[in-house]
Write a protein that holds these residues in place. Structure first.
Motif, PDB file in Angstrom:
ATOM      1  N   GLN A  51      51.472  10.777 -70.194  1.00 45.01           N
ATOM      2  CA  GLN A  51      52.614  10.539 -69.001  1.00 45.01           C
ATOM      3  C   GLN A  51      51.708   9.864 -67.751  1.00 45.01           C
ATOM      4  O   GLN A  51      52.086   8.756 -67.224  1.00 45.01           O
ATOM      5  CB  GLN A  51      52.994  12.074 -68.574  1.00 45.01           C
ATOM      6  N   LYS A  52      51.123   9.876 -67.646  1.00 45.28           N
ATOM      7  CA  LYS A  52      50.446   8.643 -66.324  1.00 45.28           C
ATOM      8  C   LYS A  52      48.775   8.223 -66.888  1.00 45.28           C
ATOM      9  O   LYS A  52      47.596   9.679 -67.756  1.00 45.28           O
ATOM     10  CB  LYS A  52      49.798  10.360 -64.978  1.00 45.28           C
ATOM     11  N   ASN A  54      45.674   6.632 -65.615  1.00 41.48           N
ATOM     12  CA  ASN A  54      45.462   6.276 -64.226  1.00 41.48           C
ATOM     13  C   ASN A  54      44.449   5.124 -64.591  1.00 41.48           C
ATOM     14  O   ASN A  54      43.839   4.497 -65.588  1.00 41.48           O
ATOM     15  CB  ASN A  54      43.574   7.238 -64.418  1.00 41.48           C
ATOM     16  N   HIS A  61      38.774   9.231 -63.378  1.00 45.52           N
ATOM     17  CA  HIS A  61      39.463   8.996 -63.546  1.00 45.52           C
ATOM     18  C   HIS A  61      38.908   8.196 -65.517  1.00 45.52           C
ATOM     19  O   HIS A  61      40.437   8.349 -66.628  1.00 45.52           O
ATOM     20  CB  HIS A  61      39.849   8.019 -63.747  1.00 45.52           C
ATOM     21  N   ASN A  65      41.499   9.974 -68.253  1.00 41.06           N
ATOM     22  CA  ASN A  65      42.506   9.362 -69.031  1.00 41.06           C
ATOM     23  C   ASN A  65      42.254   9.228 -70.988  1.00 41.06           C
ATOM     24  O   ASN A  65      42.497   9.178 -71.526  1.00 41.06           O
ATOM     25  CB  ASN A  65      42.080   7.768 -69.548  1.00 41.06           C
ATOM     26  N   ASN A  68      42.957  12.758 -72.583  1.00 40.46           N
ATOM     27  CA  ASN A  68      44.969  12.831 -71.969  1.00 40.46           C
ATOM     28  C   ASN A  68      44.675  12.340 -73.452  1.00 40.46           C
ATOM     29  O   ASN A  68      46.034  12.605 -74.034  1.00 40.46           O
ATOM     30  CB  ASN A  68      45.402  12.053 -71.138  1.00 40.46           C
TER      31      ASN A  68
END
Length: 251
Positions: A51-52, A54, A61, A65, A68
């Protein structure tokens, strides 16, 4: 490190750049270390997986990532044992495992219908459903692959001593009628009496007829085997079978 394949790296680079539309850079692993391109790759294969994404400002960060991406490819269908750890990429500890994970992802993408030039297409599971009546009928049928019980009677088999009697039908002999019958294929007990044998202690008396020795009862033991003088064994059960001690001179 010796298992790392430069040819596979070139193939992965071409596939990832063509899918994401972004250039990785001169160093393949350094270009993937921030996790941005990896997240974009899985989002191209399956939109909305991450969804996001970084911006790679700080190390956490980048690690987020990568984490995820790993969770997303697990949901995509890559097997857990094919997935690398985040530190394998971020700390440059195991580039071979990172390469293996990307190849497994390419194979999964090819299986799902994507145009991928590397990896293998996994076989699809063939789900078969049988009617319950057919399944019940199959319980009463023994296929020839399992063998045949023709000419071998298994009547009277028990859980603690499964057995069957064998005979040669060409000889015209009758089938054994009781479980005490032993066919010649199993050997013979001719000349060896097994009368009185018990399960806890099977035994038989052996003597030399040429010496004129008489039969002794099964409870008699000579003095050569020891003496129980002064120790009563009266009332012993099958777990401690009694024996009588005597002097053969007075037998």
């Amino acid at each position: 490190a010796q298992k790392y394949d430069p040819q596979r790296e070139r193939e992965l680079r071409a596939w990832i750049e063509a899918t994401t539309g972004r250039r990785i850079g001169d160093s393949f692993m350094d270009g993937l270390k921030d996790g941005v391109i990896l997240c974009e790759l899985i989002n191209k294969l399956q939109p909305g997986s991450v969804q996001k994404v970084n911006e790679p400002i700080q190390n956490w960060h980048k690690l987020e990532n990568i984490g995820n991406f790993l969770r997303a490819i697990t949901r995509y269908g890559v097997k857990p044992h094919d997935i690398f750890e985040a530190n394998d990429l971020f700390e440059n500890t195991n580039h071979t495992q990172v390469q293996s994970t990307l190849i497994a992802l390419a194979s999964q993408a090819k299986t799902k219908g994507n145009n991928v030039g590397l990896g293998v297409k996994y076989a699809e599971k063939q789900q078969r459903r049988f009617h319950p009546e057919k399944l019940r009928e199959g319980r009463n049928i023994i296929g020839l692959q399992m063998g045949t019980n023709k000419f071998a009677s298994q009547q009277g088999m028990t859980a603690y001593g499964t057995r069957r009697h064998l005979y040669d039908p060409k000889l015209g002999t009758d089938q054994p009628l009781d479980q005490a019958t032993i066919s010649l294929q199993m050997g013979t007990n001719k000349g060896a009496s097994q009368a009185g044998m018990t399960a806890p202690g099977t035994k038989r008396q052996i003597f030399e007829p040429a010496l004129g020795m008489e039969h002794c009862d099964t409870l008699t033991i000579g003095l050569q085997m020891g003496s129980n003088k002064g120790a009563s064994q009266q009332g012993m059960t099958v777990y401690g079978l009694p024996r009588q001690v005597y002097d053969p001179k007075y037998c």
